[in-house]
Motif scaffolding. Structure first.
Motif, PDB file in Angstrom:
ATOM      1  N   ILE A  97       0.832  -1.205   0.000  1.00 42.18           N
ATOM      2  CA  ILE A  97       0.000   0.000   0.000  1.00 42.18           C
ATOM      3  C   ILE A  97       0.862   1.249   0.000  1.00 42.18           C
ATOM      4  O   ILE A  97       0.528   2.261  -0.643  1.00 42.18           O
ATOM      5  N   SER A  98       1.994   1.206   0.696  1.00 36.58           N
ATOM      6  CA  SER A  98       2.891   2.360   0.716  1.00 36.58           C
ATOM      7  C   SER A  98       3.519   2.587  -0.658  1.00 36.58           C
ATOM      8  O   SER A  98       3.666   3.729  -1.098  1.00 36.58           O
ATOM      9  N   GLN A  99       3.866   1.492  -1.356  1.00 32.18           N
ATOM     10  CA  GLN A  99       4.454   1.619  -2.685  1.00 32.18           C
ATOM     11  C   GLN A  99       3.423   2.085  -3.703  1.00 32.18           C
ATOM     12  O   GLN A  99       3.714   2.932  -4.562  1.00 32.18           O
ATOM     13  N   ILE A 100       2.211   1.561  -3.616  1.00 36.73           N
ATOM     14  CA  ILE A 100       1.157   1.929  -4.561  1.00 36.73           C
ATOM     15  C   ILE A 100       0.793   3.411  -4.433  1.00 36.73           C
ATOM     16  O   ILE A 100       0.617   4.122  -5.436  1.00 36.73           O
ATOM     17  N   LEU A 101       0.678   3.890  -3.196  1.00 36.43           N
ATOM     18  CA  LEU A 101       0.259   5.275  -2.957  1.00 36.43           C
ATOM     19  C   LEU A 101       1.434   6.248  -2.888  1.00 36.43           C
ATOM     20  O   LEU A 101       1.235   7.451  -2.718  1.00 36.43           O
ATOM     21  N   GLY A 102       2.647   5.708  -3.014  1.00 34.99           N
ATOM     22  CA  GLY A 102       3.820   6.567  -3.015  1.00 34.99           C
ATOM     23  C   GLY A 102       4.117   7.209  -1.673  1.00 34.99           C
ATOM     24  O   GLY A 102       4.695   8.302  -1.612  1.00 34.99           O
ATOM     25  N   TRP A 103       3.760   6.536  -0.605  1.00 32.16           N
ATOM     26  CA  TRP A 103       4.010   7.082   0.731  1.00 32.16           C
ATOM     27  C   TRP A 103       5.449   6.824   1.142  1.00 32.16           C
ATOM     28  O   TRP A 103       6.027   5.787   0.825  1.00 32.16           O
ATOM     29  N   SER A 104       6.006   7.760   1.880  1.00 35.34           N
ATOM     30  CA  SER A 104       7.304   7.533   2.487  1.00 35.34           C
ATOM     31  C   SER A 104       7.115   6.596   3.676  1.00 35.34           C
ATOM     32  O   SER A 104       5.985   6.375   4.135  1.00 35.34           O
ATOM     33  N   ASP A 105       8.222   6.024   4.161  1.00 37.57           N
ATOM     34  CA  ASP A 105       8.137   5.117   5.294  1.00 37.57           C
ATOM     35  C   ASP A 105       7.464   5.803   6.476  1.00 37.57           C
ATOM     36  O   ASP A 105       7.799   6.937   6.820  1.00 37.57           O
ATOM     37  N   GLN A 106       6.513   5.118   7.095  1.00 38.04           N
ATOM     38  CA  GLN A 106       5.743   5.724   8.176  1.00 38.04           C
ATOM     39  C   GLN A 106       6.545   5.915   9.451  1.00 38.04           C
ATOM     40  O   GLN A 106       6.127   6.630  10.357  1.00 38.04           O
ATOM     41  N   GLY A 107       7.688   5.248   9.522  1.00 33.05           N
ATOM     42  CA  GLY A 107       8.543   5.410  10.690  1.00 33.05           C
ATOM     43  C   GLY A 107       8.344   4.319  11.717  1.00 33.05           C
ATOM     44  O   GLY A 107       7.266   3.723  11.840  1.00 33.05           O
ATOM     45  N   LEU A 108       9.385   4.063  12.471  1.00 26.68           N
ATOM     46  CA  LEU A 108       9.376   2.982  13.437  1.00 26.68           C
ATOM     47  C   LEU A 108       8.358   3.194  14.550  1.00 26.68           C
ATOM     48  O   LEU A 108       7.719   2.258  15.017  1.00 26.68           O
ATOM     49  N   ILE A 109       8.180   4.434  14.957  1.00 27.81           N
ATOM     50  CA  ILE A 109       7.276   4.704  16.077  1.00 27.81           C
ATOM     51  C   ILE A 109       5.826   4.373  15.716  1.00 27.81           C
ATOM     52  O   ILE A 109       5.042   3.917  16.555  1.00 27.81           O
ATOM     53  N   VAL A 110       5.472   4.565  14.449  1.00 27.86           N
ATOM     54  CA  VAL A 110       4.126   4.203  13.989  1.00 27.86           C
ATOM     55  C   VAL A 110       3.984   2.684  13.937  1.00 27.86           C
ATOM     56  O   VAL A 110       2.944   2.137  14.317  1.00 27.86           O
ATOM     57  N   ASP A 111       5.028   1.985  13.494  1.00 30.24           N
ATOM     58  CA  ASP A 111       5.006   0.518  13.492  1.00 30.24           C
ATOM     59  C   ASP A 111       4.760  -0.019  14.900  1.00 30.24           C
ATOM     60  O   ASP A 111       3.976  -0.954  15.097  1.00 30.24           O
ATOM     61  N   VAL A 112       5.457   0.562  15.874  1.00 33.42           N
ATOM     62  CA  VAL A 112       5.288   0.143  17.262  1.00 33.42           C
ATOM     63  C   VAL A 112       3.849   0.359  17.718  1.00 33.42           C
ATOM     64  O   VAL A 112       3.243  -0.509  18.354  1.00 33.42           O
ATOM     65  N   ALA A 113       3.291   1.515  17.394  1.00 32.86           N
ATOM     66  CA  ALA A 113       1.923   1.845  17.810  1.00 32.86           C
ATOM     67  C   ALA A 113       0.908   0.877  17.196  1.00 32.86           C
ATOM     68  O   ALA A 113       0.006   0.385  17.896  1.00 32.86           O
ATOM     69  N   LEU A 114       1.059   0.575  15.903  1.00 31.39           N
ATOM     70  CA  LEU A 114       0.105  -0.311  15.236  1.00 31.39           C
ATOM     71  C   LEU A 114       0.207  -1.739  15.759  1.00 31.39           C
ATOM     72  O   LEU A 114      -0.811  -2.416  15.952  1.00 31.39           O
ATOM     73  N   HIS A 115       1.429  -2.207  15.992  1.00 30.46           N
ATOM     74  CA  HIS A 115       1.603  -3.535  16.578  1.00 30.46           C
ATOM     75  C   HIS A 115       1.025  -3.590  17.990  1.00 30.46           C
ATOM     76  O   HIS A 115       0.424  -4.588  18.388  1.00 30.46           O
ATOM     77  N   PHE A 116       1.211  -2.533  18.731  1.00 29.44           N
ATOM     78  CA  PHE A 116       0.695  -2.492  20.100  1.00 29.44           C
ATOM     79  C   PHE A 116      -0.831  -2.564  20.094  1.00 29.44           C
ATOM     80  O   PHE A 116      -1.441  -3.229  20.947  1.00 29.44           O
ATOM     81  N   GLY A 117      -1.461  -1.906  19.145  1.00 30.32           N
ATOM     82  CA  GLY A 117      -2.918  -1.943  19.039  1.00 30.32           C
ATOM     83  C   GLY A 117      -3.438  -3.351  18.783  1.00 30.32           C
ATOM     84  O   GLY A 117      -4.394  -3.797  19.427  1.00 30.32           O
ATOM     85  N   THR A 118      -2.782  -4.072  17.862  1.00 31.51           N
ATOM     86  CA  THR A 118      -3.217  -5.449  17.578  1.00 31.51           C
ATOM     87  C   THR A 118      -2.905  -6.382  18.749  1.00 31.51           C
ATOM     88  O   THR A 118      -3.640  -7.335  19.004  1.00 31.51           O
ATOM     89  N   LEU A 119      -1.813  -6.095  19.447  1.00 29.87           N
ATOM     90  CA  LEU A 119      -1.470  -6.890  20.640  1.00 29.87           C
ATOM     91  C   LEU A 119      -2.549  -6.733  21.706  1.00 29.87           C
ATOM     92  O   LEU A 119      -2.995  -7.720  22.307  1.00 29.87           O
TER      93      LEU A 119
END
Length: 262
Positions: free
Chosen positions: A30-52
């Motif tokens: 989705i990031s490649q298709i929409l041309g988004w820059s990397d969302q950053g590590l802190i966002v990855d942590v937040a999203l994983h924490f939500g699913t956890l």
């Protein structure tokens, strides 16, 4: 990062973390298709924490039962208890992931690999589900079965494989029922996501944090939690009635579309 990017990534993470279609692949694509820059590590942590939080909350009763005193009466009892099986089954992916994470990030995140793993492991999921549906006897989870399923998680380090997909596939091949395979896969997600979140957090604290948008972080946690919780509940009900075929078709279709666009 824009609010809409946070919302879309959180929805994708919540939907795909527990479905057998690979959350990492979808976040990359989705990031490649929409041309988004990397969302950053802190966002990855937040999203994983939500699913956890979602999977812990959903299985809160089972988790509390695992802490009952009789499971801790002896080393052998603990080892063969649900918490012992889950702990031992998690060790392989933690070790391999910790040793080869950098290599995987640099060399295995390409669309061609995602397409190939999506198709190959989708077909394996179908074969396992078909084979399991014809069995008269359904096995109970043992330490040996748990270790074998845990070993299969190593393959999930390759984007497109899907952690839930490969563990469900292995569980079905070994003779567990669909529901039992799903439940064990979801329970295995707790230590795996926890370990990933801890490792990401350690890496995060070693970097300089500048201009953190806390509203985006809390929004991502909240959305990924809600979507993941609903996905777990729906998935258990859906698969028990329908089986894995819709997800197999989706995986193969996704892989073919990626190959055609390379």
């Amino acid at each position: 990062m824009e609010t809409i990017q946070t919302i879309i990534l959180a929805i994708i993470q919540g939907l795909t973390e527990f479905l057998p279609i690979s959350s990492s692949a979808h976040l990359i694509l989705i990031s490649q298709i929409l041309g988004w820059s990397d969302q950053g590590l802190i966002v990855d942590v937040a999203l994983h924490f939500g699913t956890l939080l979602a999977v812990v909350y959903y299985f809160r009763s089972e988790l509390l039962e695992m802490l009952e005193p009789h499971y801790f009466s002896s080393a052998q009892t603990l080892l063969n208890s649900p918490i012992g099986i889950i702990t031992i089954a998690t060790v392989p992916i933690v070790i391999v992931g910790g040793l080869f994470n950098e290599f995987i990030e640099q060399h295995l995140r390409s669309p061609s690999i995602i397409a190939l793993t999506s198709i190959v492991f989708g077909i394996l999921l179908y074969v396992a589900d078909l084979k399991n549906s014809k069995k008269d006897e359904v096995l109970e989870l043992t330490l040996l079965l748990g270790v074998l399923i845990g070993l299969s998680q190593i393959l999930a380090l390759i984007p497109g494989t899907s952690r839930s997909g490969i563990t469900i596939t292995m569980a079905l091949f070994l003779g567990l029922s669909r529901v039992e395979a799903l439940r064990f896969s979801f329970m295995l997600a707790i230590p795996v996501i926890s370990a990933a979140t801890i490792l990401q957090s350690i890496e995060l604290f070693n970097t300089q944090l500048i201009n953190i948008n806390y509203s985006h972080l809390f929004l991502g946690i909240f959305i990924s939690f809600i979507i993941a919780f609903l996905t777990i509940r729906w998935f258990l009900e859906f698969v028990n009635r329908i089986g894995m075929l819709p997800f197999v078709i989706y995986r193969i279709f996704l892989g073919l579309i990626i190959f055609l666009t390379l």
